[in-house]
Design an enzyme around this catalytic site. Structure first.
Site, PDB file in Angstrom:
ATOM      1  N   ASP A  32      38.238  39.420  45.468  1.00 60.96           N
ATOM      2  CA  ASP A  32      38.723  40.487  44.579  1.00 60.96           C
ATOM      3  C   ASP A  32      39.677  41.424  45.318  1.00 60.96           C
ATOM      4  OD1 ASP A  32      37.974  40.585  41.861  1.00 60.96           O
ATOM      5  OD2 ASP A  32      35.898  41.073  42.375  1.00 60.96           O
ATOM      6  N   LYS A  47      35.160  33.243  34.043  1.00 59.59           N
ATOM      7  CA  LYS A  47      35.496  32.953  35.441  1.00 59.59           C
ATOM      8  C   LYS A  47      34.836  31.656  35.889  1.00 59.59           C
ATOM      9  CE  LYS A  47      36.321  37.792  36.604  1.00 59.59           C
ATOM     10  NZ  LYS A  47      35.870  39.051  37.216  1.00 59.59           N
ATOM     11  N   GLN A  63      30.653  41.438  39.978  1.00 61.89           N
ATOM     12  CA  GLN A  63      31.286  41.978  38.764  1.00 61.89           C
ATOM     13  C   GLN A  63      30.991  43.463  38.626  1.00 61.89           C
ATOM     14  OE1 GLN A  63      33.410  40.212  36.919  1.00 61.89           O
ATOM     15  NE2 GLN A  63      33.765  41.848  35.455  1.00 61.89           N
TER      16      GLN A  63
HETATM   17  N1  GUN Z   1      35.498  44.492  36.374  1.00 59.18           N
HETATM   18  C1  GUN Z   1      36.658  44.626  35.703  1.00 59.18           C
HETATM   19  N2  GUN Z   1      37.641  43.947  36.329  1.00 59.18           N
HETATM   20  C2  GUN Z   1      37.085  43.382  37.416  1.00 59.18           C
HETATM   21  C3  GUN Z   1      37.611  42.550  38.452  1.00 59.18           C
HETATM   22  O1  GUN Z   1      38.796  42.199  38.513  1.00 59.18           O
HETATM   23  N3  GUN Z   1      36.703  42.170  39.389  1.00 59.18           N
HETATM   24  C4  GUN Z   1      35.409  42.561  39.366  1.00 59.18           C
HETATM   25  N4  GUN Z   1      34.612  42.147  40.353  1.00 59.18           N
HETATM   26  N5  GUN Z   1      34.909  43.323  38.428  1.00 59.18           N
HETATM   27  C5  GUN Z   1      35.750  43.731  37.456  1.00 59.18           C
END
Ligand code: GUN
Length: 284
Positions: free
Chosen positions: A120, A53, A97
């Site tokens: 998100d 990311k 995350q």
């Molecule tokens: N863990 C697995 N997928 C995601 C996501 O799309 N966003 C976040 N913040 N954590 C995750």
């Protein structure tokens, strides 16, 4: 029949070119988009996702900040960081995350993020807005899947869409988006009695369970569009999806690979949401 491959890297590259232009326009106006990523603990998969990311931010000119904490961090420390980021005008998007270590109440952490910076789309306010058909931020993975379907002009109106998996991150928001596109939506899960009965009816099948190769070719309707959200690591260290690609590609009409399918699109939609958040702050 061998299915057409829906390549998430190719589509991502195209979309990111447009994002780069939007970022540079914002930067010229003194509003370079900024994304803060919070990672708690040392889950190897999460570390890879966060690294990807951050790297992706650089490719389109986003400013990124990474905050890493050990697994035994007290929740107060993270809440304090989120509060500071909520008030930081150079940060337009905040991402924590998931999963978080057990001492954390994940819902409380997500609720602490300002809904305007919740790129998100996991804050209850944003979940509610999506449910009402007026999304403010669309969760990145289902958003990416919708972009993939759009790029291939997959007809969703009246289509039978079957989602395997009911997570807050993928399954549930995916159902809302497909419903919004006028598909007839079925959500299957671990307690579904006869999974294949449902999957064989699907014109569009979305696999998001996190179990390696569990959807096999015999569970797929000939010509169906098969979207594989799973990322599983096999004993040999290689990645594979929730769909058994080798058998599925002989039956499906269109299929996403793993890796190189939905994964890159999730990150592209995160960048999209962060740029959109920045644009909103200057009334664009
Ligand atoms: N863990 C697995 N997928 C995601 C996501 O799309 N966003 C976040 N913040 N954590 C995750």
């Amino acid at each position: 029949m061998t299915a057409k491959i829906l390549d998430g890297n190719v589509l991502s590259t195209r979309l990111r070119e447009a994002l780069r232009i939007r970022t540079s326009e914002l930067t010229v106006q003194g509003c370079q988009p900024g994304l803060a990523v919070i990672l708690v603990g040392s889950d190897p998969a999460s570390q890879v996702y966060v690294r990807n990311k951050i790297k992706a931010c650089e490719t389109v000119g986003l400013l990124s900040e990474k905050y890493e904490y050990p697994a035994d961090t007290r929740p107060e420390v993270v809440f304090h960081r989120i509060a500071a980021l909520n008030n930081d005008p150079s940060i337009h998007g905040i991402l924590v995350q998931l999963p978080l270590p057990p001492q954390f109440d994940a819902d409380a952490v997500l609720a602490a993020i300002s809904p305007e910076k919740d790129v998100d789309g996991f804050h209850a306010e944003n979940v509610g807005a999506l449910m009402q058909g007026q999304p403010h931020f669309i969760p990145c993975t289902p958003y990416g899947v919708m972009q993939m379907l759009k790029s291939e002009n997959v007809n969703l109106r009246g289509a039978e869409a079957v989602i395997v998996g009911r997570s807050n991150i993928v399954g549930k928001p995916m159902a809302m988006l497909l419903l919004g596109a006028s598909a007839t939506v079925t959500v299957c899960h671990s307690q579904t009695r006869d999974l294949a009965l449902h999957t064989r009816r699907a014109d569009v099948l979305v696999a998001a369970v996190g179990r390696a190769k569990m959807i096999t070719g015999d569970m797929i309707k000939p010509g169906a569009t098969v979207i594989d959200v799973g990322i599983n690591r096999q004993a040999d260290g290689k990645l594979c999806g929730d769909v058994d690609f080798e058998t599925a590609k002989e039956v499906a009409g269109l299929i996403t690979p793993v890796p190189g399918g939905v994964g890159p699109m999730t990150i592209t939609m995160l960048l999209t949401n962060a740029i959109e958040a920045a644009e909103r702050t200057i009334g664009k």
